[in-house]
Write a protein that holds these residues in place. Structure first.
Motif, PDB file in Angstrom:
ATOM      1  N   VAL A   1      -5.222   9.287   1.841  1.00  0.00           N
ATOM      2  CA  VAL A   1      -5.303   8.568   0.569  1.00  0.00           C
ATOM      3  C   VAL A   1      -4.248   7.475   0.531  1.00  0.00           C
ATOM      4  O   VAL A   1      -3.094   7.683   0.928  1.00  0.00           O
ATOM      5  CB  VAL A   1      -5.118   9.525  -0.624  1.00  0.00           C
ATOM      6  CG1 VAL A   1      -5.126   8.759  -1.943  1.00  0.00           C
ATOM      7  CG2 VAL A   1      -6.197  10.594  -0.632  1.00  0.00           C
ATOM      8  N   GLU A   2      -4.648   6.310   0.052  1.00  0.00           N
ATOM      9  CA  GLU A   2      -3.708   5.229  -0.199  1.00  0.00           C
ATOM     10  C   GLU A   2      -4.035   4.590  -1.548  1.00  0.00           C
ATOM     11  O   GLU A   2      -5.172   4.644  -2.022  1.00  0.00           O
ATOM     12  CB  GLU A   2      -3.750   4.172   0.905  1.00  0.00           C
ATOM     13  CG  GLU A   2      -5.037   3.393   0.980  1.00  0.00           C
ATOM     14  CD  GLU A   2      -5.036   2.360   2.109  1.00  0.00           C
ATOM     15  OE1 GLU A   2      -4.309   2.568   3.103  1.00  0.00           O
ATOM     16  OE2 GLU A   2      -5.781   1.359   1.982  1.00  0.00           O
ATOM     17  N   VAL A   3      -3.013   3.992  -2.131  1.00  0.00           N
ATOM     18  CA  VAL A   3      -3.170   3.288  -3.409  1.00  0.00           C
ATOM     19  C   VAL A   3      -2.866   1.808  -3.186  1.00  0.00           C
ATOM     20  O   VAL A   3      -1.815   1.457  -2.640  1.00  0.00           O
ATOM     21  CB  VAL A   3      -2.243   3.859  -4.494  1.00  0.00           C
ATOM     22  CG1 VAL A   3      -2.341   3.037  -5.780  1.00  0.00           C
ATOM     23  CG2 VAL A   3      -2.591   5.317  -4.777  1.00  0.00           C
ATOM     24  N   ASN A   4      -3.798   0.960  -3.579  1.00  0.00           N
ATOM     25  CA  ASN A   4      -3.607  -0.487  -3.541  1.00  0.00           C
ATOM     26  C   ASN A   4      -3.318  -0.994  -4.954  1.00  0.00           C
ATOM     27  O   ASN A   4      -3.853  -0.470  -5.939  1.00  0.00           O
ATOM     28  CB  ASN A   4      -4.864  -1.186  -3.016  1.00  0.00           C
ATOM     29  CG  ASN A   4      -5.218  -0.740  -1.617  1.00  0.00           C
ATOM     30  OD1 ASN A   4      -4.348  -0.613  -0.763  1.00  0.00           O
ATOM     31  ND2 ASN A   4      -6.500  -0.495  -1.377  1.00  0.00           N
ATOM     32  N   HIS A   5      -2.472  -1.999  -5.053  1.00  0.00           N
ATOM     33  CA  HIS A   5      -2.145  -2.605  -6.352  1.00  0.00           C
ATOM     34  C   HIS A   5      -2.768  -3.997  -6.382  1.00  0.00           C
ATOM     35  O   HIS A   5      -2.209  -4.958  -5.856  1.00  0.00           O
ATOM     36  CB  HIS A   5      -0.630  -2.661  -6.561  1.00  0.00           C
ATOM     37  CG  HIS A   5       0.015  -1.311  -6.581  1.00  0.00           C
ATOM     38  ND1 HIS A   5      -0.065  -0.482  -7.676  1.00  0.00           N
ATOM     39  CD2 HIS A   5       0.688  -0.623  -5.630  1.00  0.00           C
ATOM     40  CE1 HIS A   5       0.576   0.652  -7.411  1.00  0.00           C
ATOM     41  NE2 HIS A   5       1.042   0.590  -6.179  1.00  0.00           N
TER      42      HIS A   5
ATOM     43  N   ARG B   1       0.828  -1.206   0.000  1.00  0.00           N
ATOM     44  CA  ARG B   1       0.000   0.000   0.000  1.00  0.00           C
ATOM     45  C   ARG B   1       0.863   1.257   0.000  1.00  0.00           C
ATOM     46  O   ARG B   1       1.812   1.365   0.763  1.00  0.00           O
ATOM     47  CB  ARG B   1      -0.915   0.003   1.220  1.00  0.00           C
ATOM     48  CG  ARG B   1      -1.965  -1.087   1.207  1.00  0.00           C
ATOM     49  CD  ARG B   1      -2.803  -1.063   2.468  1.00  0.00           C
ATOM     50  NE  ARG B   1      -3.781  -2.149   2.460  1.00  0.00           N
ATOM     51  CZ  ARG B   1      -4.573  -2.439   3.472  1.00  0.00           C
ATOM     52  NH1 ARG B   1      -4.504  -1.733   4.601  1.00  0.00           N
ATOM     53  NH2 ARG B   1      -5.436  -3.437   3.376  1.00  0.00           N
TER      54      ARG B   1
ATOM     55  N   PRO C   1      -4.270  -0.277 -10.280  1.00  0.00           N
ATOM     56  CA  PRO C   1      -4.142   0.629  -9.138  1.00  0.00           C
ATOM     57  C   PRO C   1      -5.519   1.089  -8.650  1.00  0.00           C
ATOM     58  O   PRO C   1      -6.359   1.506  -9.444  1.00  0.00           O
ATOM     59  CB  PRO C   1      -3.316   1.790  -9.686  1.00  0.00           C
ATOM     60  CG  PRO C   1      -3.514   1.748 -11.163  1.00  0.00           C
ATOM     61  CD  PRO C   1      -3.770   0.321 -11.531  1.00  0.00           C
ATOM     62  N   GLN C   2      -5.727   0.981  -7.363  1.00  0.00           N
ATOM     63  CA  GLN C   2      -7.000   1.370  -6.757  1.00  0.00           C
ATOM     64  C   GLN C   2      -6.735   2.445  -5.710  1.00  0.00           C
ATOM     65  O   GLN C   2      -5.929   2.268  -4.806  1.00  0.00           O
ATOM     66  CB  GLN C   2      -7.663   0.166  -6.081  1.00  0.00           C
ATOM     67  CG  GLN C   2      -8.976   0.487  -5.379  1.00  0.00           C
ATOM     68  CD  GLN C   2      -9.362  -0.577  -4.386  1.00  0.00           C
ATOM     69  OE1 GLN C   2      -8.563  -0.960  -3.525  1.00  0.00           O
ATOM     70  NE2 GLN C   2     -10.586  -1.075  -4.493  1.00  0.00           N
ATOM     71  N   THR C   3      -7.412   3.565  -5.830  1.00  0.00           N
ATOM     72  CA  THR C   3      -7.276   4.659  -4.867  1.00  0.00           C
ATOM     73  C   THR C   3      -8.376   4.572  -3.818  1.00  0.00           C
ATOM     74  O   THR C   3      -9.559   4.464  -4.160  1.00  0.00           O
ATOM     75  CB  THR C   3      -7.348   6.020  -5.575  1.00  0.00           C
ATOM     76  OG1 THR C   3      -6.250   6.124  -6.495  1.00  0.00           O
ATOM     77  CG2 THR C   3      -7.283   7.164  -4.579  1.00  0.00           C
TER      78      THR C   3
ATOM     79  N   ALA D   1      -9.709   6.768  -0.577  1.00  0.00           N
ATOM     80  CA  ALA D   1      -9.593   8.060   0.107  1.00  0.00           C
ATOM     81  C   ALA D   1     -10.554   8.103   1.290  1.00  0.00           C
ATOM     82  O   ALA D   1     -11.739   7.795   1.142  1.00  0.00           O
ATOM     83  CB  ALA D   1      -9.892   9.195  -0.864  1.00  0.00           C
TER      84      ALA D   1
ATOM     85  N   LYS E   1       1.006   5.364   0.496  1.00  0.00           N
ATOM     86  CA  LYS E   1       0.340   6.566   0.975  1.00  0.00           C
ATOM     87  C   LYS E   1       0.573   7.698  -0.009  1.00  0.00           C
ATOM     88  O   LYS E   1       1.677   7.912  -0.473  1.00  0.00           O
ATOM     89  CB  LYS E   1       0.862   6.948   2.360  1.00  0.00           C
ATOM     90  CG  LYS E   1       0.450   5.988   3.460  1.00  0.00           C
ATOM     91  CD  LYS E   1       0.884   6.489   4.829  1.00  0.00           C
ATOM     92  CE  LYS E   1       0.399   5.559   5.930  1.00  0.00           C
ATOM     93  NZ  LYS E   1       0.802   6.043   7.276  1.00  0.00           N
ATOM     94  N   ARG E   2      -0.493   8.427  -0.312  1.00  0.00           N
ATOM     95  CA  ARG E   2      -0.404   9.584  -1.201  1.00  0.00           C
ATOM     96  C   ARG E   2      -0.987  10.802  -0.492  1.00  0.00           C
ATOM     97  O   ARG E   2      -1.760  10.665   0.466  1.00  0.00           O
ATOM     98  CB  ARG E   2      -1.175   9.319  -2.502  1.00  0.00           C
ATOM     99  CG  ARG E   2      -0.687   8.127  -3.307  1.00  0.00           C
ATOM    100  CD  ARG E   2       0.642   8.369  -3.977  1.00  0.00           C
ATOM    101  NE  ARG E   2       1.056   7.202  -4.769  1.00  0.00           N
ATOM    102  CZ  ARG E   2       0.797   7.046  -6.063  1.00  0.00           C
ATOM    103  NH1 ARG E   2       0.084   7.971  -6.706  1.00  0.00           N
ATOM    104  NH2 ARG E   2       1.223   5.978  -6.704  1.00  0.00           N
TER     105      ARG E   2
END
Length: 528
Positions: free
Chosen positions: A151-155, A138, A488-490, A492, A140-141
C-alpha cells in the motif's frame, strides 16, 4: 470574454506613488472591466493609487487561466517546485526594504511590525522549500496481509486553490498560504483585501521573478461580495482569513459546493499571569503582544487575567510601560506602534472604548484617538472594571486595547480564559514551565504560548496554527499546512491470493483462519 497576452486588460488606472507603480498591471481582468477602487495611505489618508474593481467575469478569466497552467506545474518534480520557493525566499530577504515600504504604505503599520511580517513569510518559504518530498512524496503504509498487500499513499493536488486574504498582514497572509498550495502542485487565485492589494501584487511579482509560471498565480482585486462568492463557485479549494461573520458565509458556500476549505477567523485572546511569573518579562511581552500592529492581529492579546497577589504591581508596571510606547508614521524603525488601517476601524475601536467607559470601565492609560499623529491613530489603551455586558468584553476589538482582570485561583483563571466563543491563541506566564504546560493544555485555543504572547507558537512553522470554536477550521503551517491542499489517494497492490476464500475452502473455515490470523497480528508488534 478575452484577456490580453500578459494576463491583464489595459485599464486607465493612475498610480500616485512610485512604490506601487506598475503593480496594477499584474491584476487579472476581463475585457470591459473599467471600475476602480481608490487605495489610501493610512499614515496621512492620501490616495496612493487605485485597483480594478473586479467581478464575476474577471474571476472566470483568472480561474480558467490558472486551471490551464496547473497541470504542467503539477507534472514538475517536487524538487523543481521547492527551488521556486527557495529563490522566492532569497528575493524577499534581498528586497526587504522595498517590501517594507509597500507594506507600511498600505497598512500604516510601524516598520518593526512590517519587518516581523516579511520575515515570517521568508521563514515559511524556507521551511517548505526543504520539506516538499517529506510531506508530499509517496508514503508506504502497512497492507492488510503482510508481504502480500503493498500500500502507498499519493498526495495529489486539489487543482485551483482560491485564497481570500485580509488587510492586517497583507504580505504574509497572502503569500504564506499560497506557498504551500503551489508547492503541492496547485494553481492559486488570490483575492486580496482591497485596502492592501498592492502588497499582494508585490508578492506575485517576486514569485514570477523566482521562476513561477505567470499564469499559475492569479490576483483578482475588488470588493469581497463581488469577488469572493464567484471565486468559491469556481475553485477546487477555498482558504479564508478574516472575520468570523464572513467566515461563516464562506464556509456555508464551500459546504454547498462540497469544497475542501480552511478558515482562520477572529479571536478574543487571553493572557494568564500567575504569581510566580517574572513580571518584567510578562509586562514587556504583553505590551508587545497587545499593541503590536496597533492590535490589528488575530492572535494578539485583548484580555489579561492576573493573579490577585501580583495584580496591583503588574497593572502599575503595565500602565507605565504602555505610556512609554512610541507612536509614529516614519519609514524607519523608531516607532513601536503605527496606525489603524482605516476610518472604519478607528470608529469600531472608539465605539468599544466609549461603550465601556459609559458603562463604568476605568481607563488607566490611552482611550482616545490621536489625530495629531495621523488620521487613524488610537492610543494604546488599558482598562479595568470591564463587565460581561460591554462590547469590549466579549467582541473582538481588533485595536490597541486590552482589559485587565484579577483572579484568585488557577481553575478560575482557566474558566475565565475559556469563557468566550473564540479559541485562537492564549498566553500563560509563570516561573514553572511544567505548570504552564498543564494550564495550556486546559485552554481551548489552537495555540498557547508559555512566557510569550504569540510569537513563539506562530513562528514555529513546523507546528500547526489555527483556531478552535468560532476561531476557525483547519490549520496553516507544518505538514498540515501543505497536505490540506492535496487529495490523499491510496493505491493497494495485492500479490498472490486475493481477499476471498481460495477455491474449495468452505467459508466457515476461511472465517476461522482469518479470525485466528487477526488475533496473531494484534499480538506480534512487527505485524500491527
Amino acid at each position: 470574454m478575452t484577456v490580453s497576452e500578459s494576463g491583464t486588460s489595459a485599464l486607465d488606472v493612475d498610480t500616485d506613488d512610485e512604490r506601487v507603480a506598475g503593480l496594477v498591471d499584474l491584476v487579472t481582468v476581463a475585457d470591459g472591466t473599467t471600475d476602480t477602487i481608490p487605495v489610501e495611505a493610512p499614515f496621512d489618508g492620501e490616495q496612493v493609487g487605485a485597483i480594478p474593481a473586479c467581478g464575476e467575469a474577471d474571476v472566470d478569466v483568472a480561474v480558467e487561466r490558472a486551471r490551464e497552467a496547473q497541470q504542467s506545474w503539477a507534472d514538475r518534480s517536487i524538487a523543481e517546485r521547492e527551488e521556486v520557493l527557495s529563490r522566492f525566499q532569497d528575493l524577499v530577504l534581498d528586497r526587504q526594504s522595498e517590501l517594507l515600504d509597500v507594506v507600511q504604505l498600505e497598512t500604516g503599520k510601524a516598520r518593526r511590525t512590517a519587518f516581523e511580517e516579511v520575515q515570517s513569510c521568508a521563514l515559511t518559504a524556507g521551511y517548505y522549500s526543504h520539506r516538499g518530498e517529506r510531506f508530499l512524496g509517496r508514503e508506504k503504509r502497512k497492507g492488510v496481509v503482510p508481504g502480500m498487500t503493498q500500500v502507498e499513499v499519493n498526495h495529489t493536488p486539489v487543482g485551483v486553490a482560491g485564497l481570500i486574504s485580509p488587510w492586517n498582514y497583507p504580505f504574509e497572509l497572502a503569500l504564506s498560504d499560497a506557498l504551500p498550495a503551489l508547492l503541492a502542485g496547485n494553481a492559486v487565485v488570490l483575492k486580496p483585501a482591497e485596502q492592501t492589494s498592492f502588497t499582494a501584487l508585490k508578492g506575485k511579482q517576486l514569485l514570477e521573478e523566482a521562476g513561477l509560471p505567470a499564469d499559475l498565480f492569479q490576483v483578482v482585486t475588488g470588493r469581497g461580495p463581488d469577488v469572493g462568492p464567484a471565486m468559491t463557485d469556481r475553485v477546487d479549494y477555498v482558504g479564508f482569513t478574516g472575520s468570523t461573520e464572513t467566515g461563516r458565509i464562506v464556509g456555508e458556500q464551500a459546504g454547498r459546493n462540497l469544497l475542501k476549505y480552511s478558515l482562520e477567523l477572529g479571536g478574543k485572546n487571553p493572557a494568564l499571569v500567575f504569581p510566580d511569573a517574572d513580571l518584567d518579562r510578562a509586562v514587556e511581552g504583553l505590551v508587545h503582544g497587545s499593541f503590536s500592529n496597533a492590535g490589528q492581529l488575530c492572535i494578539s492579546i485583548e484580555r489579561c487575567y492576573v493573579h490577585e497577589d501580583v495584580y496591583d504591581e503588574f497593572l502599575e508596571r503595565f500602565v507605565a510601560a504602555t505610556e512609554n510606547v512610541e507612536l509614529g508614521t516614519g519609514y524607519d524603525f523608531e516607532a513601536e506602534v503605527g496606525s489603524l488601517v482605516s476610518e472604519e476601524q478607528l470608529e469600531k475601536v472608539t465605539e468599544h472604548v466609549e461603550d465601556a467607559k459609559a458603562r463604568g470601565a476605568t481607563v488607566h492609560t490611552g482611550g482616545e484617538p490621536r489625530p495629531d499623529v495621523g488620521p487613524y491613530f488610537f492610543e494604546p489603551t488599558i482598562l479595568t472594571d470591564v463587565e460581561m455586558d460591554m462590547d469590549l468584553c466579549c467582541e473582538e476589538t481588533f485595536g490597541p486595547v486590552v482589559s485587565v482582570y484579577p483572579f484568585s485561583d488557577t481553575d478560575e483563571a482557566i474558566a475565565e480564559a475559556n469563557d468566550t466563543d473564540y479559541g485562537l491563541n492564549a498566553s500563560v506566564w509563570t516561573g514553572d514551565t511544567e505548570f504552564g504546560r498543564e494550564v495550556a493544555r486546559q485552554i481551548r485555543a489552537g495555540t498557547v504560548n508559555v512566557n510569550e504572547a504569540y510569537a513563539a507558537a506562530y513562528s514555529s512553522i513546523d507546528a500547526p496554527m489555527g483556531g478552535m470554536k468560532d476561531s476557525g477550521v483547519g490549520r496553516r503551517h507544518g505538514p498540515e499546512g501543505v497536505k490540506k491542499y492535496t487529495e490523499p489517494q491510496t493505491v493497494a497492490v495485492q500479490k498472490g491470493q486475493g481477499m476471498a476464500p481460495p477455491d474449495g475452502v468452505p467459508y466457515w473455515l476461511y472465517a476461522k483462519v482469518t479470525t485466528g490470523a487477526l488475533k496473531l497480528f494484534d499480538k506480534v508488534p512487527g505485524l500491527r
